[in-house]
Every structure is written in structure tokens, then in C-alpha cells.
Design an enzyme around this catalytic site. Structure first.
Site, PDB file in Angstrom:
ATOM      1  N   TYR A  43       0.824  -1.203   0.000  1.00 22.10           N
ATOM      2  CA  TYR A  43       0.000   0.000   0.000  1.00 22.10           C
ATOM      3  C   TYR A  43       0.866   1.264   0.000  1.00 22.10           C
ATOM      4  O   TYR A  43       0.458   2.305  -0.481  1.00 22.10           O
ATOM      5  CB  TYR A  43      -0.915   0.018   1.225  1.00 22.10           C
ATOM      6  CG  TYR A  43      -2.187  -0.792   1.096  1.00 22.10           C
ATOM      7  CD1 TYR A  43      -2.486  -1.503  -0.068  1.00 22.10           C
ATOM      8  CD2 TYR A  43      -3.099  -0.830   2.152  1.00 22.10           C
ATOM      9  CE1 TYR A  43      -3.662  -2.236  -0.165  1.00 22.10           C
ATOM     10  CE2 TYR A  43      -4.280  -1.554   2.055  1.00 22.10           C
ATOM     11  CZ  TYR A  43      -4.565  -2.253   0.898  1.00 22.10           C
ATOM     12  OH  TYR A  43      -5.728  -2.961   0.808  1.00 22.10           O
ATOM     13  N   CYS A  75      -3.314  -1.098   9.673  1.00 18.71           N
ATOM     14  CA  CYS A  75      -2.411  -0.585   8.652  1.00 18.71           C
ATOM     15  C   CYS A  75      -2.391   0.932   8.746  1.00 18.71           C
ATOM     16  O   CYS A  75      -3.433   1.578   8.586  1.00 18.71           O
ATOM     17  CB  CYS A  75      -2.916  -1.019   7.271  1.00 18.71           C
ATOM     18  SG  CYS A  75      -1.956  -0.336   5.908  1.00 18.71           S
ATOM     19  N   THR A  77      -0.786   2.981   6.697  1.00 21.71           N
ATOM     20  CA  THR A  77      -0.866   3.584   5.361  1.00 21.71           C
ATOM     21  C   THR A  77      -2.326   3.755   4.942  1.00 21.71           C
ATOM     22  O   THR A  77      -2.700   4.771   4.349  1.00 21.71           O
ATOM     23  CB  THR A  77      -0.107   2.689   4.350  1.00 21.71           C
ATOM     24  OG1 THR A  77       1.153   2.343   4.920  1.00 21.71           O
ATOM     25  CG2 THR A  77       0.111   3.396   3.043  1.00 21.71           C
ATOM     26  N   CYS A 190       4.413   1.422  10.874  1.00 23.37           N
ATOM     27  CA  CYS A 190       3.922   0.472   9.877  1.00 23.37           C
ATOM     28  C   CYS A 190       3.815  -0.840  10.628  1.00 23.37           C
ATOM     29  O   CYS A 190       4.769  -1.243  11.320  1.00 23.37           O
ATOM     30  CB  CYS A 190       4.893   0.344   8.716  1.00 23.37           C
ATOM     31  SG  CYS A 190       4.541  -1.059   7.627  1.00 23.37           S
TER      32      CYS A 190
HETATM   33  N1  DGL Z   1       1.323  -2.577   7.161  1.00 20.85           N
HETATM   34  C1  DGL Z   1       1.161  -1.337   6.464  1.00 20.85           C
HETATM   35  C2  DGL Z   1       1.194  -0.155   7.431  1.00 20.85           C
HETATM   36  O1  DGL Z   1       0.972  -0.286   8.627  1.00 20.85           O
HETATM   37  C3  DGL Z   1       2.049  -1.001   5.288  1.00 20.85           C
HETATM   38  C4  DGL Z   1       2.605  -1.993   4.360  1.00 20.85           C
HETATM   39  C5  DGL Z   1       2.405  -1.646   2.893  1.00 20.85           C
HETATM   40  O2  DGL Z   1       3.131  -0.801   2.317  1.00 20.85           O
HETATM   41  O3  DGL Z   1       1.463  -2.233   2.332  1.00 20.85           O
HETATM   42  O4  DGL Z   1       1.417   0.955   7.017  1.00 20.85           O
END
Ligand code: DGL
Length: 279
Positions: A43, A75, A77, A190
Site C-alpha cells: 500500500y 495498517c 498507510t 507500519c
Molecule cells: N502494514 C502497512 C502499514 O501499517 C504497510 C505496508 C504496505 O506498504 O502495504 O502501514
């Protein structure tokens, strides 16, 4: 409410497992679906114009399929961009988001030099800058956008250990020394990053407090269930029910990943392919 709650935990990939583990420890009575949008991963590389409709589409499908009582967007993002859209699109479903742990990092820091380690998407968000203004005005804040760490964490979960050099390259910019002070707290902004915490601690140029928001998200989820939805408290000796994992890609999980999921109490894996299509 006397039945056990149904909790949907969602991420672009396997990072949300770090949040799932904390919620599962707090609510062993709950029925869990862990959903990973592997077809949309990473993402952090998607422009906001593509990410928002993607998350809405995938969540719409998952909500139709599983009718959860609460949805946890594990997440950063996605949460820093899409939470208001999700709440507007599904007004009857409570959402718990995951946003950069800037407030606890600022509170923990003695040197008042903190870093935010996140995807390029999260570091670019107005939402993240707003958190810094609101909660870290007394700190020097280094925003570090990593385009590789989430993928390295995915590889690690598939049994393919990343090299120390690759990890160090990504975390090194978060360690700053200036005017006799140095970074002493780093927000893991993240959810993939706590999967690599042992490597981060070993490779860190000096010890810092690594701030993982997962326990706070678990407490918030439990609060929504009990205080807002009227579910009974879920602790105690209840045996955990096996959870289901749903992947939007079309690739079967390999043996290493199956074992990692089994160790986390996820016994069944289902594929619900949803290819990423750009309009
Ligand atoms: N796990 C996601 C977050 O907490 C990001 C990983 C991604 O780039 O998909 O931001």
C-alpha cells in the site's frame, strides 16, 4: 450480548498480524478473521487516488462475506487516508484504526529527538503532520519513509530472512545525532515493522525505545466491544477459537507461512482473489 464477538483485522499483508496477536490475547473468546490484501500490497507504493477506492472495495467484500462486529484497520498507510471514507461508507460498523504512535514516542523521549519509521505513503500524509503538530511540538521529528521494509518483513514471514545490511540501510536514517543529543524513541508506524523487531534491536546503532502501537489498539478494540457494543468482557480462561486468514491474492501460502500462521492461532487460510485493477 451473550454471543462471542466477530472481529475482522485487516492489513495490506502480514503486518497486521502484530495487531491481531495483541487483540487475540485480550479477547480469546472472539471469532477472528485476519484479512490481507496481498493483491494490493504494498500500500505504501500506491497513490492516494488508487489506495482509497481499493481499500473501500476490499473492505466492502469482506464485510459482506463475514459481517464482523468491529473492523480493525491494522495498517497505518490505509488508516491515515481511508478511515473517514470507511466510516461514511459503512456507518453501522465501528472501525478501529492504526495511526503513527507519535504521541507515545514524544512522551517516552527524554532527548526530545524522535523518529517516525513508516511507508512513503504514511510519511507523506497530512494526517501524520497533524499528529506531529498536535503531540510532538516540543520534539525534533525525523520522518523516515522506507520503501523496502514492509516487503522485507513479508519475505521474513515466508521464511526468507533479509540480510542485516538491507535492514540497516532502511533503519539507519532514523538514528540522528545533533548538538550533543540523539534519537531515543522511534515510532514503528507500519504494522509490518514489529515483525522485524529482533533484527532492529540487534542492528540499532544505539539503544532506543521502539514504540509499537499494537497493545493500545487491542485495548481500544476491547473498549469498543464492551463499552460501545455491549459485549461481555472477554478475558479469563476461555480457550481461543482457531482464526481464519483470507488473502486477496491467488497464490497459496507456502509451508513456512502456514506454520507462522498456525503458531499465531490461524488454522485455516482462504483465498478470495481480488486482483488490483487500475482505472
Ligand atoms: N502494514 C502497512 C502499514 O501499517 C504497510 C505496508 C504496505 O506498504 O502495504 O502501514
Amino acid at each position: 450480548m451473550s454471543r462471542p464477538p466477530k472481529i475482522l483485522v485487516f492489513d495490506s499483508g502480514l503486518g497486521g498480524l502484530t495487531v491481531f496477536a495483541e487483540i487475540a490475547a485480550l479477547r480469546p473468546d472472539a471469532q477472528f478473521v485476519y484479512a490481507a490484501d496481498e493483491a494490493g500490497f504494498p500500500y505504501g507504493a500506491l497513490p492516494a487516488t488508487a489506495l482509497a477506492p481499493r481499500v473501500l472495495a476490499v473492505m466492502g467484500r469482506l464485510i459482506d462475506l463475514f459481517s464482523p462486529d468491529v473492523a480493525v484497520i491494522a495498517c497505518n498507510t490505509a488508516s491515515t487516508l481511508v478511515l473517514p471514507h470507511l466510516r461514511a461508507a459503512f456507518p453501522d460498523l465501528p472501525f478501529v484504526g492504526t495511526v503513527p504512535a507519535i504521541k507515545p514516542a514524544a512522551q517516552t523521549s527524554q532527548s526530545k529527538m524522535i523518529s517516525v519509521l513508516a511507508t512513503p505513503g504514511t510519511v507523506a500524509r497530512d494526517y501524520t503532520r497533524g499528529l506531529i503538530e498536535a503531540y510532538a511540538a516540543d520534539c525534533k521529528v525525523m520522518l523516515v519513509g522506507s520503501s523496502r521494509l514492509a516487503s522485507l518483513a513479508e519475505d521474513f514471514m515466508q521464511g526468507d530472512a533479509p540480510s542485516d545490511a538491507a535492514i540497516l540501510d532502511e533503519i539507519a536514517p532514523a538514528f540522528v545525532e545533533a548538538e550533543g543529543r540523539r534519537t531515543d524513541a522511534i515510532a514503528l508506524a507500519c504494522t509490518h515493522y514489529p515483525l522485524l523487531i529482533a533484527q532492529f534491536e540487534r542492528l540499532a546503532p544505539w539503544p532506543v525505545a521502539w514504540i509499537d502501537p499494537a497493545p493500545a489498539i487491542a485495548r481500544r478494540t476491547d473498549h469498543v466491544l464492551t463499552a460501545e457494543l455491549g459485549f461481555a468482557a472477554g478475558g479469563g480462561e476461555t480457550a481461543r477459537k482457531p482464526a481464519l486468514a483470507v488473502f486477496t491474492g491467488s497464490k497459496e501460502a507456502g509451508p513456512k507461512l502456514r506454520e507462522a500462521l498456525r503458531l499465531r492461532g490461524i488454522a485455516k487460510i482462504a483465498l478470495e482473489p481480488m486482483p488490483l485493477v487500475f482505472a
